[in-house]
Design a protein around this motif. Structure first.
Motif, short mmCIF file in Angstrom:
data_model
loop_
_atom_site.label_atom_id
_atom_site.label_comp_id
_atom_site.label_asym_id
_atom_site.label_seq_id
_atom_site.Cartn_x
_atom_site.Cartn_y
_atom_site.Cartn_z
N CYS A 43 0.84 -1.20 0.00
CA CYS A 43 0.00 0.00 0.00
C CYS A 43 0.87 1.25 0.00
CB CYS A 43 -0.89 -0.02 1.24
SG CYS A 43 -1.90 1.47 1.40
N GLU A 48 1.49 -1.44 3.84
CA GLU A 48 0.80 -2.69 4.17
C GLU A 48 0.74 -3.63 2.96
OE1 GLU A 48 -0.20 -3.49 7.11
OE2 GLU A 48 -1.39 -5.29 6.71
N CYS A 62 -7.09 -1.60 0.98
CA CYS A 62 -6.01 -1.92 1.93
C CYS A 62 -6.61 -2.41 3.25
CB CYS A 62 -5.15 -0.68 2.16
SG CYS A 62 -3.90 -0.98 3.42
N GLY A 66 -7.87 1.01 5.06
CA GLY A 66 -9.03 1.07 4.17
C GLY A 66 -8.92 1.91 2.92
N PRO A 80 -6.51 7.11 3.40
CA PRO A 80 -5.36 7.98 3.55
C PRO A 80 -4.27 7.78 2.50
CG PRO A 80 -5.16 6.15 5.06
CD PRO A 80 -6.48 5.97 4.36
#
Ligand code: FES
Length: 249
Positions: A43, A48, A62, A66, A80
């Motif tokens: 990510c 991640e 993600c 999220g 984000p």
């Protein structure tokens, strides 16, 4: 271009990406309908792994905070994350059992559609016409919306031209709306819906739409044929649930 065999396509499901390493690159192979996508398994927000990510409406989500990314383009669709995900390849996979048109909403998709329908009700955004793509998942979404908003069947229409429609085709559908309709709701697909919003909405709010997100655009004009960037009066976006797209004049 050369192909690298990373494993059997049947091992990749909508809910389970396949994490692979190819020449030192960590990739996640992700399925959306009958398409397979290879994207960077990291990510862009905080690194991640996307090996356990959820996949919805051709977006990978993600599992940590999220963020949503478009599988076709890698674009970061929701905070984000802001940097795009690197994409490497895509391929069409013929699933003998189910076509993309037949793919139903998963449990999360049903919950998201219900949440967004209730949000429409709260905001008193009740359409005078609901146009829905013929795909099974969008039909299910349309049924949920119609039920929550108590729309009579005569106000709900399936429109074949909405299936995987481009931004330009979606705009043409909206512009063809008759004069008796002032509020139109369209349930269709990314990336066309996101691309249309990006074309119509000012730069500051021009990110794409996550799955089941809602964008309501008010236009100041007398006829649907005149809707476009110059006629946009007001924009409202909702992204809790994640493509419902609403236009009204
Ligand atoms: S690490 Fe992916 S959204 Fe934060």
């Amino acid at each position: 271009m050369s192909w690298t065999d990373v494993g059997p396509a049947a091992e990749v499901t909508d809910s389970a990406p396949l994490a692979v390493e190819v020449e030192g690159l960590h990739l996640a192979v992700v399925r959306c309908g009958n398409m397979l996508y290879a994207v960077e398994d990291r990510c862009t927000h905080d690194g991640e792994s996307l090996g356990a990510a959820q996949v919805e409406d051709c977006q990978i989500i993600c599992p940590r905070h999220g963020a949503h990314f478009c599988l076709r383009t890698g674009e970061a669709l929701t905070p984000p994350a802001y940097e795009p995900l690197r994409t490497y390849a895509d391929a069409r996979w013929q699933d003998a059992d189910m076509s993309d048109l037949e793919r139903p909403l998963n449990r999360r998709g049903v919950a998201a559609a219900e949440a967004m329908a209730k949000r429409l009700l709260e905001l008193e955004l009740v359409p005078e016409l609901l146009l829905v793509s013929p795909a099974r998942r969008t039909q299910q979404t349309g049924e949920i919306v119609a039920q929550v908003l108590s729309l009579p069947p005569r106000l709900v229409m399936s429109d074949e031209g909405l299936y995987l429609a481009s931004a330009a085709d979606l705009l043409k559908v909206a512009q063809a709306t008759g004069p008796r309709v002032s509020h139109l709701l369209i349930v269709a697909h990314n990336p066309g819906v996101s691309e249309l919003v990006q074309q119509l909405v000012p730069e500051a709010e021009a990110s794409g739409l996550a799955t089941a997100a809602l964008c309501s655009i008010a236009f100041e004009c007398d006829h649907w044929t005149a809707i476009g960037v110059a006629a946009v009066k007001d924009v409202m976006r909702e992204t809790p649930a994640r493509g419902i797209f609403r236009l009204f004049s």
